[in-house]
Design a protein around this motif. Sequence first.
Motif, PDB file in Angstrom:
ATOM      1  N   GLU A   8     -25.929   3.865 -43.077  1.00  0.00           N
ATOM      2  CA  GLU A   8     -25.496   4.987 -42.247  1.00  0.00           C
ATOM      3  C   GLU A   8     -25.928   6.337 -42.814  1.00  0.00           C
ATOM      4  O   GLU A   8     -26.026   7.321 -42.094  1.00  0.00           O
ATOM      5  CB  GLU A   8     -23.985   4.960 -42.013  1.00  0.00           C
ATOM      6  CG  GLU A   8     -23.112   5.241 -43.208  1.00  0.00           C
ATOM      7  CD  GLU A   8     -22.795   3.998 -43.998  1.00  0.00           C
ATOM      8  OE1 GLU A   8     -23.370   2.934 -43.730  1.00  0.00           O
ATOM      9  OE2 GLU A   8     -21.966   4.088 -44.920  1.00  0.00           O
ATOM     10  N   LEU A  11     -29.241   7.585 -41.240  1.00  0.00           N
ATOM     11  CA  LEU A  11     -29.332   7.919 -39.820  1.00  0.00           C
ATOM     12  C   LEU A  11     -29.523   9.418 -39.606  1.00  0.00           C
ATOM     13  O   LEU A  11     -28.943  10.228 -40.330  1.00  0.00           O
ATOM     14  CB  LEU A  11     -28.042   7.494 -39.103  1.00  0.00           C
ATOM     15  CG  LEU A  11     -27.788   5.988 -39.024  1.00  0.00           C
ATOM     16  CD1 LEU A  11     -26.380   5.734 -38.501  1.00  0.00           C
ATOM     17  CD2 LEU A  11     -28.798   5.324 -38.119  1.00  0.00           C
ATOM     18  N   LEU A  16     -25.888   9.309 -32.307  1.00  0.00           N
ATOM     19  CA  LEU A  16     -25.805   8.009 -32.971  1.00  0.00           C
ATOM     20  C   LEU A  16     -24.986   8.112 -34.253  1.00  0.00           C
ATOM     21  O   LEU A  16     -24.112   7.279 -34.527  1.00  0.00           O
ATOM     22  CB  LEU A  16     -27.222   7.493 -33.270  1.00  0.00           C
ATOM     23  CG  LEU A  16     -27.292   6.122 -33.926  1.00  0.00           C
ATOM     24  CD1 LEU A  16     -26.635   5.068 -33.042  1.00  0.00           C
ATOM     25  CD2 LEU A  16     -28.733   5.736 -34.225  1.00  0.00           C
ATOM     26  N   LEU A  17     -25.258   9.162 -35.025  1.00  0.00           N
ATOM     27  CA  LEU A  17     -24.527   9.327 -36.284  1.00  0.00           C
ATOM     28  C   LEU A  17     -23.038   9.543 -36.026  1.00  0.00           C
ATOM     29  O   LEU A  17     -22.187   8.982 -36.717  1.00  0.00           O
ATOM     30  CB  LEU A  17     -25.104  10.507 -37.091  1.00  0.00           C
ATOM     31  CG  LEU A  17     -24.424  10.760 -38.443  1.00  0.00           C
ATOM     32  CD1 LEU A  17     -24.514   9.531 -39.333  1.00  0.00           C
ATOM     33  CD2 LEU A  17     -25.038  11.943 -39.154  1.00  0.00           C
ATOM     34  N   THR A  19     -21.317   8.408 -33.565  1.00  0.00           N
ATOM     35  CA  THR A  19     -20.729   7.119 -33.186  1.00  0.00           C
ATOM     36  C   THR A  19     -20.508   6.245 -34.417  1.00  0.00           C
ATOM     37  O   THR A  19     -19.440   5.634 -34.572  1.00  0.00           O
ATOM     38  CB  THR A  19     -21.670   6.386 -32.196  1.00  0.00           C
ATOM     39  OG1 THR A  19     -22.060   7.315 -31.198  1.00  0.00           O
ATOM     40  CG2 THR A  19     -20.998   5.203 -31.553  1.00  0.00           C
ATOM     41  N   VAL A  20     -21.517   6.192 -35.295  1.00  0.00           N
ATOM     42  CA  VAL A  20     -21.381   5.378 -36.510  1.00  0.00           C
ATOM     43  C   VAL A  20     -20.260   5.928 -37.393  1.00  0.00           C
ATOM     44  O   VAL A  20     -19.469   5.163 -37.960  1.00  0.00           O
ATOM     45  CB  VAL A  20     -22.721   5.344 -37.298  1.00  0.00           C
ATOM     46  CG1 VAL A  20     -22.553   4.618 -38.623  1.00  0.00           C
ATOM     47  CG2 VAL A  20     -23.800   4.666 -36.476  1.00  0.00           C
ATOM     48  N   GLU A  21     -20.169   7.245 -37.471  1.00  0.00           N
ATOM     49  CA  GLU A  21     -19.102   7.889 -38.259  1.00  0.00           C
ATOM     50  C   GLU A  21     -17.731   7.451 -37.778  1.00  0.00           C
ATOM     51  O   GLU A  21     -16.865   7.080 -38.559  1.00  0.00           O
ATOM     52  CB  GLU A  21     -19.190   9.408 -38.098  1.00  0.00           C
ATOM     53  CG  GLU A  21     -19.938  10.109 -39.201  1.00  0.00           C
ATOM     54  CD  GLU A  21     -20.169  11.581 -38.870  1.00  0.00           C
ATOM     55  OE1 GLU A  21     -20.848  12.228 -39.642  1.00  0.00           O
ATOM     56  OE2 GLU A  21     -19.690  12.074 -37.838  1.00  0.00           O
ATOM     57  N   ALA A  24     -17.210   3.681 -38.578  1.00  0.00           N
ATOM     58  CA  ALA A  24     -17.004   3.458 -40.022  1.00  0.00           C
ATOM     59  C   ALA A  24     -15.633   3.986 -40.428  1.00  0.00           C
ATOM     60  O   ALA A  24     -14.892   3.321 -41.163  1.00  0.00           O
ATOM     61  CB  ALA A  24     -18.102   4.151 -40.825  1.00  0.00           C
TER      62      ALA A  24
END
Length: 188
Positions: A8, A11, A16-17, A19-21, A24
């Motif tokens: 991550e 990225l 996108l980041l 969403t990943v944040e 996570a």
Amino acid sequence: MGLVVGLEEKLPSGFLLTTVEKLAGYMRKNSLWPATFGLACCAIEMMAAGAGRYDLARFGMEVFRASPRQADLMIVAGRVSNKMAPVVRKIYDQMAAPKWTIAMGACASSGGMFNNYAIVQGVDHIIPVDIYLPGCPPRPEMLMDAILKLHEQIGNEKLGPNREKIIKEVEAAALAAKPTHQLKGLLA
Ligand code: SF4
């Protein structure tokens, strides 16, 4: 903060980041495992928080891990003596990253009533601290409140370029802060 972990971090910033944040953060905050670790009287309250009456299990945290390698939360419960300081640091270093710390009680946060050469005047001299919990000792409810606040903090933690931006802002604020020798307090 400051820990680089996994894919991550690679990225690019943007949707996108973000969403990943969020994903996570959600997973990390709901899977905290504390290290089995207590130093003084505050540890009794920590143990009470894990027992039947207060029931830390409601937050998925009933399993205090006996190995630092399986833990990602350190609750520093009690005053830290200079003799113990390297041991605390070693346990912290052995914990899985990313990891978080709660300084439980006045002694762990600032040395408390032990303003002397034998006691570390705040565990943040040896490890980073995410939450400072006041009280002597803090009651189990207070510890649970601190844990919930930490959950909130973890849920909003940034990754990659977003994290770097925040670290720069924090550093700039620290550099702009008043030097400690100019601060006036109880002991000044
Ligand atoms: S804050 Fe109070 S209860 Fe906690 S370790 Fe210090 S003296 Fe003991």
